[in-house]
Design a protein around this motif. Structure first.
Motif, mmCIF file in Angstrom:
data_model
loop_
_atom_site.group_PDB
_atom_site.id
_atom_site.type_symbol
_atom_site.label_atom_id
_atom_site.label_comp_id
_atom_site.label_asym_id
_atom_site.label_seq_id
_atom_site.Cartn_x
_atom_site.Cartn_y
_atom_site.Cartn_z
ATOM 1 N N GLU A 42 -85.137 92.215 -45.913
ATOM 2 C CA GLU A 42 -83.438 92.019 -45.309
ATOM 3 C C GLU A 42 -82.230 91.818 -46.952
ATOM 4 O O GLU A 42 -81.369 92.092 -46.729
ATOM 5 N N PHE A 43 -82.202 91.229 -48.077
ATOM 6 C CA PHE A 43 -81.533 90.747 -49.246
ATOM 7 C C PHE A 43 -81.083 92.259 -49.852
ATOM 8 O O PHE A 43 -80.421 92.335 -49.563
ATOM 9 N N VAL A 44 -82.877 93.405 -49.721
ATOM 10 C CA VAL A 44 -82.049 94.281 -50.789
ATOM 11 C C VAL A 44 -81.531 95.713 -49.027
ATOM 12 O O VAL A 44 -80.667 95.836 -50.018
ATOM 13 N N LEU A 45 -81.817 95.334 -48.364
ATOM 14 C CA LEU A 45 -80.913 95.847 -47.037
ATOM 15 C C LEU A 45 -79.504 95.214 -47.232
ATOM 16 O O LEU A 45 -78.367 96.209 -47.140
ATOM 17 N N ILE A 46 -79.125 94.280 -47.058
ATOM 18 C CA ILE A 46 -77.848 94.159 -47.501
ATOM 19 C C ILE A 46 -76.927 94.868 -48.824
ATOM 20 O O ILE A 46 -75.440 94.741 -48.279
ATOM 21 N N MET A 47 -77.480 94.030 -49.486
ATOM 22 C CA MET A 47 -76.895 94.899 -50.975
ATOM 23 C C MET A 47 -77.040 96.668 -50.626
ATOM 24 O O MET A 47 -75.442 96.551 -51.350
ATOM 25 N N LEU A 48 -77.815 97.076 -50.460
ATOM 26 C CA LEU A 48 -77.669 98.342 -50.248
ATOM 27 C C LEU A 48 -76.572 99.361 -48.756
ATOM 28 O O LEU A 48 -75.613 99.408 -49.219
ATOM 29 N N ALA A 81 -73.101 98.754 -50.361
ATOM 30 C CA ALA A 81 -72.950 99.665 -51.085
ATOM 31 C C ALA A 81 -72.177 100.644 -50.327
ATOM 32 O O ALA A 81 -71.041 101.639 -50.991
ATOM 33 N N ARG A 82 -73.095 101.011 -49.265
ATOM 34 C CA ARG A 82 -72.506 101.432 -48.798
ATOM 35 C C ARG A 82 -71.111 101.690 -47.931
ATOM 36 O O ARG A 82 -70.282 102.926 -47.419
ATOM 37 N N THR A 83 -70.731 100.724 -47.749
ATOM 38 C CA THR A 83 -69.973 99.969 -46.822
ATOM 39 C C THR A 83 -68.553 100.439 -48.158
ATOM 40 O O THR A 83 -66.927 99.665 -47.886
ATOM 41 N N GLY A 84 -69.055 99.865 -49.221
ATOM 42 C CA GLY A 84 -67.443 99.471 -50.533
ATOM 43 C C GLY A 84 -67.755 97.553 -49.713
ATOM 44 O O GLY A 84 -66.277 96.949 -50.577
ATOM 45 N N ALA A 85 -68.247 97.411 -49.726
ATOM 46 C CA ALA A 85 -68.384 95.298 -49.604
ATOM 47 C C ALA A 85 -69.345 95.403 -50.793
ATOM 48 O O ALA A 85 -69.174 95.736 -51.406
ATOM 49 N N ILE A 86 -68.836 94.020 -51.290
ATOM 50 C CA ILE A 86 -69.476 92.854 -52.352
ATOM 51 C C ILE A 86 -70.390 92.020 -51.644
ATOM 52 O O ILE A 86 -70.222 91.447 -50.869
ATOM 53 N N ALA A 87 -71.455 92.392 -51.978
ATOM 54 C CA ALA A 87 -73.067 91.015 -52.492
ATOM 55 C C ALA A 87 -72.685 89.879 -52.253
ATOM 56 O O ALA A 87 -73.099 89.963 -53.980
ATOM 57 N N ALA A 88 -72.117 89.055 -52.423
ATOM 58 C CA ALA A 88 -71.700 87.914 -53.042
ATOM 59 C C ALA A 88 -73.362 87.052 -53.070
ATOM 60 O O ALA A 88 -73.379 86.437 -52.028
ATOM 61 N N CYS A 89 -73.971 87.362 -53.549
ATOM 62 C CA CYS A 89 -75.924 86.572 -54.081
ATOM 63 C C CYS A 89 -75.726 84.935 -54.610
ATOM 64 O O CYS A 89 -75.602 84.616 -55.545
ATOM 65 N N LEU A 90 -75.976 84.561 -53.502
ATOM 66 C CA LEU A 90 -75.398 82.877 -53.523
ATOM 67 C C LEU A 90 -77.604 82.354 -53.860
ATOM 68 O O LEU A 90 -78.270 82.850 -53.667
ATOM 69 N N ASN A 91 -76.912 81.137 -55.609
ATOM 70 C CA ASN A 91 -78.442 80.749 -55.689
ATOM 71 C C ASN A 91 -78.717 79.484 -54.751
ATOM 72 O O ASN A 91 -78.621 78.278 -55.259
#
Length: 521
Positions: free
Chosen positions: A78-84, A87-97
């Protein structure tokens, strides 16, 4: 020739996007395995279809180009799906630690103001203090329902994403005690992958084992690079020696990321199973923080050279990661080779280049650089003053052209792959009742590379106990940031130079000397 000299602004065709390159990789290798996570796996064709579905669901939820979507999760499909999908929609994935506290995560969310937060069950407790207005999509049934919300038109809509658009925000602690939010563009992600291939002999078929958090560049960069070239990524929720050895036996690996504190455990697993990897192009990182005998042992077992690297979240694995240590070798010198596609200057405090053999701060230009800090124009301007990125790390270049690390001009502790800034810990300590001053320094550690050690000056007649200090720090800081020792000292024991700056090197010697201290973590 610039636009001012007669050219129009750079057309989008001159850049590339991660979403487009992943789609092409899927077209070229539709039946190849893209992702493995335990018993789950997805071919490139299936992953591409799922990315389209999620991108459509994001659009249906009102997410547009430039919006942020936050992720708080262990490594997962799911994490990778959201990043990709971002990428496809022009959004920015804010990856919380997820190693940060709820307070730190709340600050990161307020800073980036995401439209959505994708949350795994493992970290649902951290969502309790979050803003009520923030829409949360929980993994499992909630995520499946969100995917189902996309219409056919949403999934097919094309968004004009460009190379300089932000793709990731990977949070890093700041010297002011608050996390910073470096923005990593499509251009930077693509360049970082190409630089790894150029310098380390990574082949198109070499995949990656993502065991370190995808919220760090050490996992995010090579995961996306692998998916843009059509190879396999194995996802593990954390450091799992058995899982790593199993993955090494299944597919070739480009970069086998290894960090202080984990190397000996992986070596024991490899020896216990008498395991032989299919192929590893390069292993390890941060050789300066790893004992030479550990480097020799693990590189021999992996039959791979050990990376003599130096980089940061803002730069990627560049700028000084162009060479490695031969398999089975215990290095005597750790001079580093400048990475491909990097320009480096070593400069003094006046911004003038220093002669060969003298120490200067690294200033960098590279296509792999980040684009700036989100919502922090002052920090961005300071970082890029003079048209170069100022790393805050001091090196000297020898007669053979190798770069030798001298010190961090912005004092930083690297512990088990995590960056720890003393200012963050000192800010908390100095606000404790009964504390008049505090200094945190680094101490070498055979397991973690470096650990923080705290020196506290107590107010007269009001010295707090180590237990009181520990309780406050545990409530405010991620565990990896907790000082391993606390020393109570007098104010006169904190020496300063003529400009008033603390002589941390003297306190480092005291920490190494093993003077009486109270263990707090």
């Amino acid at each position: 020739m610039s636009a001012a000299a007669g050219l129009a602004p750079v057309p989008p065709a001159l850049g590339g996007t991660v979403g487009g390159m992943f789609r092409d990789a899927a077209l070229g290798n539709p039946l190849g395995i893209a992702l493995r996570e335990g018993a789950r796996s997805l071919t490139y064709r299936d992953l591409d279809a799922e990315v389209d579905r999620l991108a459509g669901a994001l659009r249906a939820a009102g997410v547009t180009r430039g919006d942020r979507v936050a992720i708080l999760s262990e490594n997962s499909i799911e994490f990778v799906l959201i990043m990709l999908a971002a990428a496809r929609t022009g959004a920015i994935a804010a990856c919380l630690n997820w190693r940060q506290t709820a307070e730190e995560i709340g600050y990161c969310l307020r800073l980036t103001a995401p439209r959505l937060l994708f949350l795994s069950d493992r970290f649902s407790a951290l969502a309790e203090p979050l803003p009520a207005a923030l829409r949360i999509v929980a993994f499992g049934a909630g995520f499946r329902d969100f995917l189902a919300s996309a219409t056919g038109d949403d999934a097919r809509t094309e968004v004009p994403v460009e190379s300089e658009d932000g793709l990731l925000i990977l949070f890093t602690s700041g010297t002011t005690g608050r996390p910073k939010a470096p923005v990593i563009s499509h251009r930077a992600v693509i360049a970082r992958g190409l630089m790894m291939r150029a310098d380390w002999g990574v082949r198109r078929s070499d995949g990656f084992i993502a065991w370190s958090p995808l919220s760090h560049m050490a996992a995010a960069d090579p995961t996306l690079a692998s998916l843009m070239q059509g190879s396999t990524v194995t996802l593990l929720p954390g450091f799992d020696p058995a899982g790593i050895v199993e993955a090494l036996a299944q597919h070739p690996v480009g970069w086998m990321i290894l960090m202080p504190g984990m190397i000996e455990r992986l070596a024991e697993e490899l020896e216990g199973r008498n395991a032989r990897p299919v192929r590893v192009a390069a292993a390890g990182c941060m050789a300066n923080l790893v004992p030479a005998e550990q480097i020799a042992r693990i590189s021999r077992l992996l039959a791979a050279p050990f990376l003599n690297s130096f980089g940061s979240t803002e730069t990627g694995i560049a700028p000084a990661s162009g060479n490695w240590i031969a398999a089975g070798e215990a290095p005597l010198s750790l001079g580093k080779l400048q990475s491909t596609a990097c320009e480096i200057r070593l400069v003094d405090s006046a911004g003038q280049e220093v002669p060969e053999g003298q120490t200067g701060e690294i200033w960098l230009r590279s296509p792999g650089l980040f684009s700036g800090y989100w919502a922090d124009p002052q920090a961005t301007a300071e970082a890029f003053a003079g048209g170069w990125y100022r790393m805050g790390d001091d090196f000297r270049r020898d007669a053979e052209g190798l770069l030798h690390f001298a010190d961090r001009s912005k004092y930083l502790i690297k512990s088990g792959g995590e960056n720890i800034y003393p200012a963050e810990i000192e800010l908390i300590l100095r606000n404790l009742d009964g504390v008049s001053d505090a200094v945190v320094v680094r101490r070498p550690d055979p397991k973690w590379g470096e650990v923080p050690v705290a020196f506290i000056v107590a107010a007269p007649d009001r010295r707090p106990s180590a237990a009181q200090v520990r309780a406050v720090l545990e409530a405010r800081l991620a565990r990896f940031k907790l000082p391993k020792e606390i020393h109570f000292i007098e104010d006169r024991d904190i020496e300063r130079n003529t400009t008033g700056k603390i002589r941390r090197d003297l306190l480092e010697r005291r920490a190494l000397a093993g003077t009486r201290a109270e263990e707090i973590g």
